[in-house]
Design a protein around this motif. Sequence first.
Motif, PDB file in Angstrom:
ATOM      1  N   SER A  35     -32.122 -12.855  27.542  1.00 26.44           N
ATOM      2  CA  SER A  35     -33.149 -13.926  27.593  1.00 26.44           C
ATOM      3  C   SER A  35     -32.530 -15.290  27.849  1.00 26.44           C
ATOM      4  CB  SER A  35     -33.926 -13.978  26.267  1.00 26.44           C
ATOM      5  OG  SER A  35     -34.689 -12.813  26.123  1.00 26.44           O
ATOM      6  N   GLY A  36     -31.205 -15.392  27.874  1.00 30.52           N
ATOM      7  CA  GLY A  36     -30.538 -16.667  28.158  1.00 30.52           C
ATOM      8  C   GLY A  36     -30.175 -17.423  26.901  1.00 30.52           C
ATOM      9  N   THR A  37     -31.083 -17.423  25.921  1.00 30.24           N
ATOM     10  CA  THR A  37     -30.791 -18.103  24.643  1.00 30.24           C
ATOM     11  C   THR A  37     -31.333 -17.225  23.511  1.00 30.24           C
ATOM     12  OG1 THR A  37     -32.886 -19.282  24.635  1.00 30.24           O
ATOM     13  CG2 THR A  37     -31.020 -20.434  25.621  1.00 30.24           C
TER      14      THR A  37
ATOM     15  N   LYS B  20     -33.185 -18.295  21.151  1.00 25.99           N
ATOM     16  CA  LYS B  20     -34.583 -18.686  20.954  1.00 25.99           C
ATOM     17  C   LYS B  20     -35.490 -17.909  21.912  1.00 25.99           C
ATOM     18  CE  LYS B  20     -37.447 -22.817  20.761  1.00 25.99           C
ATOM     19  NZ  LYS B  20     -37.491 -24.232  21.094  1.00 25.99           N
ATOM     20  N   GLY B  21     -35.020 -17.827  23.175  1.00 26.52           N
ATOM     21  CA  GLY B  21     -35.782 -17.095  24.184  1.00 26.52           C
ATOM     22  C   GLY B  21     -35.935 -15.636  23.791  1.00 26.52           C
TER      23      GLY B  21
ATOM     24  N   ILE C 176     -41.459 -11.978  19.685  1.00 26.28           N
ATOM     25  CA  ILE C 176     -42.724 -12.419  19.071  1.00 26.28           C
ATOM     26  C   ILE C 176     -43.888 -12.237  20.057  1.00 26.28           C
ATOM     27  CG2 ILE C 176     -43.959 -14.423  18.108  1.00 26.28           C
ATOM     28  CD1 ILE C 176     -41.231 -15.459  17.108  1.00 26.28           C
ATOM     29  N   ALA C 177     -43.625 -12.581  21.343  1.00 25.89           N
ATOM     30  CA  ALA C 177     -44.684 -12.481  22.354  1.00 25.89           C
ATOM     31  C   ALA C 177     -44.972 -11.042  22.754  1.00 25.89           C
ATOM     32  CB  ALA C 177     -44.290 -13.296  23.583  1.00 25.89           C
TER      33      ALA C 177
ATOM     34  N   LEU D 273     -38.430 -15.365  20.950  1.00 27.19           N
ATOM     35  CA  LEU D 273     -39.792 -15.571  21.443  1.00 27.19           C
ATOM     36  C   LEU D 273     -40.293 -14.368  22.231  1.00 27.19           C
ATOM     37  CD1 LEU D 273     -39.630 -19.334  22.480  1.00 27.19           C
ATOM     38  CD2 LEU D 273     -41.269 -18.324  20.882  1.00 27.19           C
ATOM     39  N   ASN D 274     -39.391 -13.728  22.988  1.00 30.10           N
ATOM     40  CA  ASN D 274     -39.778 -12.530  23.733  1.00 30.10           C
ATOM     41  C   ASN D 274     -40.237 -11.417  22.794  1.00 30.10           C
ATOM     42  OD1 ASN D 274     -39.704 -12.807  26.590  1.00 30.10           O
ATOM     43  ND2 ASN D 274     -37.493 -13.122  26.451  1.00 30.10           N
TER      44      ASN D 274
ATOM     45  N   PHE E  48     -42.920  -9.066  24.574  1.00 29.15           N
ATOM     46  CA  PHE E  48     -42.250  -8.616  25.796  1.00 29.15           C
ATOM     47  C   PHE E  48     -41.076  -7.700  25.478  1.00 29.15           C
ATOM     48  CE2 PHE E  48     -44.086 -12.667  27.484  1.00 29.15           C
ATOM     49  CZ  PHE E  48     -44.990 -12.049  28.334  1.00 29.15           C
TER      50      PHE E  48
ATOM     51  N   LEU F 248     -39.014 -17.877  27.802  1.00 28.90           N
ATOM     52  CA  LEU F 248     -39.910 -18.359  26.742  1.00 28.90           C
ATOM     53  C   LEU F 248     -39.322 -19.534  25.964  1.00 28.90           C
ATOM     54  CD1 LEU F 248     -41.549 -15.116  25.337  1.00 28.90           C
ATOM     55  CD2 LEU F 248     -42.089 -16.431  27.350  1.00 28.90           C
ATOM     56  N   ASP F 249     -37.971 -19.560  25.900  1.00 28.13           N
ATOM     57  CA  ASP F 249     -37.360 -20.713  25.206  1.00 28.13           C
ATOM     58  C   ASP F 249     -37.625 -21.996  25.972  1.00 28.13           C
ATOM     59  OD1 ASP F 249     -35.786 -19.626  27.240  1.00 28.13           O
ATOM     60  OD2 ASP F 249     -33.954 -20.508  26.438  1.00 28.13           O
TER      61      ASP F 249
END
Lengths: 526, 271
Positions: free
Chosen positions: B166-168, B170-171, B177-178, B174-175, B180, A65-66
């Motif tokens: 999630s790798g970062t 931010k990711g 918030i979305a 966002l996961n 997931f 998502l990032d």
Amino acid sequence: MKKFSIKWKASLAVSVYILALLLGAIFLTTVIFEQKLIQEKNNSIIDTVKSIVESYKESFVINRLDKIDEMIQKLKEIPEVKDILVLSKDGRVIGSDKWDYIGNDKKDVLKIFSNTDKILVINNTYPKTKLFYKVQINGDTLGYVVVNYDQSLIKQNVDDEIISFIIQGFTITLFVIIASFIGTFLITGIIIKPLINLKEKIFDITTKDFKHAKILDEPLKKDKNKECPKNIIENCWIVSHTPQEDLDKLGETAIKECVKCEKYQQLAKDEIEELYFSFCIMIASLKDYLNKLEEAYKEREALNCMATMGEMSAKIAHEIKNALYAIGNAATYMKQNINNEIVKEFSGVIKDEVNRLNEMTVSFLNFSKLLEPKFQLNDLNEEVKHTVKLLKDDFDYENVKLIVNLENIPKFEFDKNMIKQVLFNMLLNALDAVKEKNEKEKFVKISTYLKKDKNNKYVVLEIEDNGVGIKNEHLDKVFKPFFTTKQKGTGLGLPMVYKIIRSHNGNIYVESEYGKWTKFVVQFQV
Amino acid sequence: MVRSSLILLFFLFFFCYSFAKDFYTLAVLSSEDPILEYKRYSTLAKYLSSKLTKPVKLQIVKKANRFLTLYQMNKIDIGIACPVVFFMANEKKQALPIAFLSINGTIFEAGVWAVRKDSGINSIKDLKGKTLTLGSSICASNAIMPLYVLYRIGIRHEDLIDLWSSGTDKGAILNVIAGFADGAGVNEESFYKYSKGKLKILIKTPYVPRYILFIKKCFPEKENLKNALFSLKEKKILKEIGIDGFVKVKEKDLKLIKNYKNILKLYPILK
């Protein structure tokens, strides 16, 4: 309205023309290309969106998502893009420029793909356009990207570009106009320079003595070959070092010959120079005409004077003739009735002198009369033959050879008696001229022939002798009344000849070398 | 015995110098924008070049695995990375910690467990039976320490539906918030940067050092390097590097991280 010179008029005209042309081109370009630019901009946005989304396809696969957010940021860099939604394949918002939407369910958005296999659907509701893009790998849908952009912004951007183009166009137009104005101004100045010279010459001529006006001070053109191609003058006046003198010598001949001359055509670079040359020729011809007019005026004055004198002479001669008649009768009476030798002798002298005076008086009277020729179709050669026959004895007596050379000439209308008088007069004059000279082989030659030029035919009569000739200073006086070099001449013979020839619309002139020969040439137009 | 030790030392010395290069390599494990990091650390490389006997060349490495491989191959003389990577490097080839990097007045950073405000999760214990994601799979503040917190309160891997990286940060955010993931273990600073008021913090992890500068054990200019780092006070250079300065390493500061392996063993993370 203010008076403008040709330079200004031409420069302004060219500038206005270019301005109209460029403005027209700019206007047309603007109108034609606006819609095309908008279309291209739309296509460009679609291509850019597709390209960005495709480059982030991997993020959909691994659900990064990032990275999807990074993709959204890149899409947002397109100035016209307003909103972006990224949906998972089940319709959940997994990315948006507005994070409030993330996590929301937007399945309804996907209905647009329900009836189509297309991966890109464009929904246009001006001014908004929505792009629905399906992210797929091998036909499997990974997600959706919905981009909402503003057509009015595209139009505004295109309009901005067009305005910028117009401003650039106007700048170029301005530059072109200034450059063309200056260029035209300079070029026209060079072109019309001969015209300005011409104007100054005309002004000079009108303010100075026309007859002595000198408009050519130096050669009009430089050329090594100065010869006149038509051999009518030594040097061609255009390249001569003394152009004015040479052109004046040519006079009205210039207008007939020079204009047709090949050299003239070659030397005149353009129409304006040709005009300038023509002007010079025209002035020379005008001068020539004026000279001739002046001469004609003088001649007319002389003739008027003569006519008055002639009229008076006729009256006097008539009175004298009456008196001579009485004197002659008285002398005859005295000779017949008085038986005295001395009286008889003097009466004879009186009678002779009265007769001579009577003849002279008759000549005066004839000369002063108005000639009214009776034109009839006659053969000049016949008249010549007849006259020669009558005078043959006189020529033989004086041992003068009379050479007759008559060519075939057409008959034409003339007064037989008057022409005979001309022939008598001229042949007797020729006989007198050869009598006075001690030449072994004295001759008088009379010839006739036909002469043609482009438009006319002439019958020419020539009477030539190898007599005493005429002095140069007398050549222009021989046709004037009362001019004579003979002791007993009246000075009315050749003037009478001249008068008769002119009454036949003919022309007569004389050529002579004093002490050697004389030739009278008479031309009748037929 | 002494003789054989001397011979061994000689060979060790010879081995180190047989691979000697004309320059030193300063490798930085990237955690932000690589271009910005290059700009920052190139200033440090220049500074060190002026202080050491050989020039220092900078290399920015994006992945931790690659960083470790390069280190193992002796391609890195000086390394800057998070403490976990330092320990991993130390395991591959002995490494000496030299200094911590002080940023915004501290050498430490913390991790947080964050959840959606409207998720109904109000306590760390509520994470049991949930789907969790982490900002990374290896770093201290967004992987090891959040997992350490779970461990301390007794939530084990098998108590979770899913746990992945999630790798970062931010990711990870966002996961959440979305929808997931239910919770995200991320760096505290990242939380404030990316959550945008949509997430809340359940718990903050203990503080751990952020970055550590280390060298391989046979680095010949250890003292020169220390002197250079600890004597760097010039504000212009520090500002360009983006730090306040270098701080001497204390063993106790690394105590928590030292046992990272035990934590990772308990929580196998799906990358």
